[in-house]
Design an enzyme around this catalytic site. Sequence first.
Site, PDB file in Angstrom:
ATOM      1  CE1 TYR A  98      -1.760   6.897   6.206  1.00  8.71           C
ATOM      2  CE2 TYR A  98      -2.154   4.834   7.393  1.00  8.71           C
ATOM      3  CZ  TYR A  98      -2.516   5.750   6.416  1.00  8.71           C
ATOM      4  OH  TYR A  98      -3.621   5.514   5.632  1.00  8.71           O
ATOM      5  CD  GLU A 140      -6.533   4.242   6.122  1.00 11.57           C
ATOM      6  OE1 GLU A 140      -5.560   3.750   6.734  1.00 11.57           O
ATOM      7  OE2 GLU A 140      -6.393   4.943   5.089  1.00 11.57           O
TER       8      GLU A 140
HETATM    9  C1  HEM Z   1      -1.216  10.253   4.192  1.00 12.68           C
HETATM   10  C2  HEM Z   1      -0.623   9.297   3.560  1.00 12.68           C
HETATM   11  C3  HEM Z   1      -1.182   8.643   2.323  1.00 12.68           C
HETATM   12  C4  HEM Z   1      -1.802   9.193   1.243  1.00 12.68           C
HETATM   13  C5  HEM Z   1      -2.117  10.655   0.976  1.00 12.68           C
HETATM   14  C6  HEM Z   1      -2.121   8.107   0.330  1.00 12.68           C
HETATM   15  C7  HEM Z   1      -2.752   8.266  -0.881  1.00 12.68           C
HETATM   16  C8  HEM Z   1      -3.157   7.229  -1.700  1.00 12.68           C
HETATM   17  C9  HEM Z   1      -3.928   7.366  -2.914  1.00 12.68           C
HETATM   18  C10 HEM Z   1      -4.410   8.684  -3.495  1.00 12.68           C
HETATM   19  C11 HEM Z   1      -4.140   6.122  -3.404  1.00 12.68           C
HETATM   20  C12 HEM Z   1      -4.905   5.751  -4.671  1.00 12.68           C
HETATM   21  C13 HEM Z   1      -6.321   5.436  -4.253  1.00 12.68           C
HETATM   22  C14 HEM Z   1      -7.139   4.825  -5.360  1.00 12.68           C
HETATM   23  O1  HEM Z   1      -6.864   3.685  -5.725  1.00 12.68           O
HETATM   24  O2  HEM Z   1      -8.018   5.474  -5.867  1.00 12.68           O
HETATM   25  C15 HEM Z   1      -3.495   5.190  -2.514  1.00 12.68           C
HETATM   26  C16 HEM Z   1      -3.466   3.828  -2.702  1.00 12.68           C
HETATM   27  C17 HEM Z   1      -2.626   2.983  -2.012  1.00 12.68           C
HETATM   28  N1  HEM Z   1      -1.937   3.292  -0.854  1.00 12.68           N
HETATM   29 FE1  HEM Z   1      -1.885   5.075   0.065  1.00 12.68          FE
HETATM   30  N2  HEM Z   1      -1.675   6.935   0.869  1.00 12.68           N
HETATM   31  C18 HEM Z   1      -1.107   7.206   2.081  1.00 12.68           C
HETATM   32  C19 HEM Z   1      -0.546   6.300   2.955  1.00 12.68           C
HETATM   33  C20 HEM Z   1      -0.297   4.974   2.657  1.00 12.68           C
HETATM   34  C21 HEM Z   1       0.432   4.060   3.508  1.00 12.68           C
HETATM   35  C22 HEM Z   1       0.998   4.389   4.868  1.00 12.68           C
HETATM   36  C23 HEM Z   1       0.498   2.864   2.839  1.00 12.68           C
HETATM   37  C24 HEM Z   1       1.165   1.579   3.272  1.00 12.68           C
HETATM   38  C25 HEM Z   1       2.411   1.373   3.225  1.00 12.68           C
HETATM   39  C26 HEM Z   1      -0.222   3.047   1.577  1.00 12.68           C
HETATM   40  C27 HEM Z   1      -0.393   2.062   0.619  1.00 12.68           C
HETATM   41  C28 HEM Z   1      -1.208   2.189  -0.489  1.00 12.68           C
HETATM   42  C29 HEM Z   1      -1.427   1.129  -1.454  1.00 12.68           C
HETATM   43  C30 HEM Z   1      -0.790  -0.259  -1.412  1.00 12.68           C
HETATM   44  C31 HEM Z   1      -2.310   1.627  -2.403  1.00 12.68           C
HETATM   45  C32 HEM Z   1      -2.841   0.911  -3.655  1.00 12.68           C
HETATM   46  C33 HEM Z   1      -1.748   1.016  -4.643  1.00 12.68           C
HETATM   47  C34 HEM Z   1      -1.998   0.276  -5.887  1.00 12.68           C
HETATM   48  O3  HEM Z   1      -2.680  -0.736  -5.845  1.00 12.68           O
HETATM   49  O4  HEM Z   1      -1.477   0.737  -6.887  1.00 12.68           O
HETATM   50  N3  HEM Z   1      -0.673   4.331   1.506  1.00 12.68           N
HETATM   51  N4  HEM Z   1      -2.913   5.880  -1.487  1.00 12.68           N
END
Ligand code: HEM
Length: 396
Positions: A98, A140
């Site tokens: 994060y 989480e």
């Molecule tokens: C507050 C911070 C964060 C927000 C608001 C956020 C938001 C989101 C959202 C809206 C999605 C799409 C969910 C779906 O598939 O319906 C997502 C997916 C994902 N997030 Fe986060 N995220 C955050 C932090 C992180 C962090 C720290 C990581 C790790 C480095 C991360 C890695 C990912 C990955 C790998 C995906 C799937 C992407 C894909 O397969 O295209 N996220 N996140």
Amino acid sequence: MIGILTQETRDIVKSTAPVLAEHGTTITSVFYRNLFAAHPELLNVFNHANQAQGRQQAALANAVYAAAVHIDNLENILPAVVQIAHKHVSLGIKPEHYPIVGEHLLKAIKEVLGDAATEEILSAWEAAYGVIADAFIGVEDSMYKEAREQEHGWNFFKPFTVVRKVPESSSITSFYLKPDDGSNVPDYKPGQYISVRVLIPGEQYTMIRQYSLSQAPKPDEFRISVKREETNDPNGVVSVYLHNGVNEGDTVEVSAPAGEFLLDTSITTPVAFISGGVGITPMMSMFETVATVTPDRPVVFLHAARNESLAAFSKDIEQHAAAMSNVKTRTFYSGGPDGVITGDILKSYVDVTGDAYVCGPVPFMEAMIGELRRLGMSEAQIHYEFFGPAMQLSHA
Ligand code: HEM
Ligand SMILES: Cc1cc2nc3c(=O)[nH]c(=O)nc-3n(C[C@H](O)[C@H](O)[C@H](O)COP(=O)(O)OP(=O)(O)OC[C@H]3O[C@@H](n4cnc5c(N)ncnc54)[C@H](O)[C@@H]3O)c2cc1C
């Protein structure tokens, strides 16, 4: 949840949210470019195809904007946090990720907004990001705990062997997976998915994709059913590799079941399963569960496929239906006389006092959900799953 943000910080965040939303996609593009330059190891986690198509950019931009709009009452976005947190946990995102994301998001805001991004604005967003990140980390953490503490559970990825590979249609193949360590698998709820991680020969980074569990829970195995994505250019990387390069006896890494597209198995009210194409997979788990647990439940199973050779599980659908006392099933071939599933068809089959489960291509889901709403079904009665980043339904 919002206790540590001052009124001033909240005011700044709310007043600048529209500007960020306007630049949302640019900011997140810059963010990902810088993030991957500084932390190339994160390319093992993110879906490169979603990156290329801007789908993940849109998802993050929407999430940040939504959080900002609700900064006075972040509890309002808790349902969205939970849905994203399921995906994060399935991917193995850790608390230490994060601050990395926060740092690069802040830098991207600064880079894109230029002089407009004053110190005051940046520190307000830094504080807001901290609060939002803490909300995700907390949710989480409890999901990881639950996955770890349930019988036969685990966190992150664990090796599984493909024990059987069974073609279900000309484009969908099932993979039966058993843990390499000989243990049983945890119980899961029909509709949940797992993530599969593979290192494809010749590729530099691992790739992770989600697949719905496609049979009722069994003690010793998972089954996923994968569509070979090779009609678009470029081919789908992981699905084509699973079909062509992963055989019985091979190992893939799997994360514990996650997701909240769930069948409530404790009730016996009418239920309709409506799927298009490979969106049939979670429905098979739900349908088989109803057949074994509540066989007298009124059930409708409607499936849309392009033609007979692409329609998977026809025999299984028949077999499960034979165990039920109040069931209607029908497959519609868009190339055949039945055509597509229309509002009139839904009206004649679906009991609108019950629940409906919808999964398929985005335009299919938009059409089905729109029609179900028109028939008077409420949000609480309509359940759906996107086979990609969750998106807003634009035409429903
Ligand atoms: C507050 C911070 C964060 C927000 C608001 C956020 C938001 C989101 C959202 C809206 C999605 C799409 C969910 C779906 O598939 O319906 C997502 C997916 C994902 N997030 Fe986060 N995220 C955050 C932090 C992180 C962090 C720290 C990581 C790790 C480095 C991360 C890695 C990912 C990955 C790998 C995906 C799937 C992407 C894909 O397969 O295209 N996220 N996140
Ligand atoms: C909760 C959930 C459950 C799922 N359940 C299932 C399931 O049960 N069965 C199933 O088969 N799938 C399921 N999926 C989808 C699955 O996770 C994968 O997305 C799918 O297998 C395609 O992955 P891939 O690596 O083959 O394709 P990718 O390489 O990820 O490509 C995906 C699509 O993007 C296109 N694309 C790639 N790169 C570009 C580019 N540069 N420009 C333009 N277009 C591009 C490709 O042509 C392809 O059509 C599920 C997804 C989710 C989120």
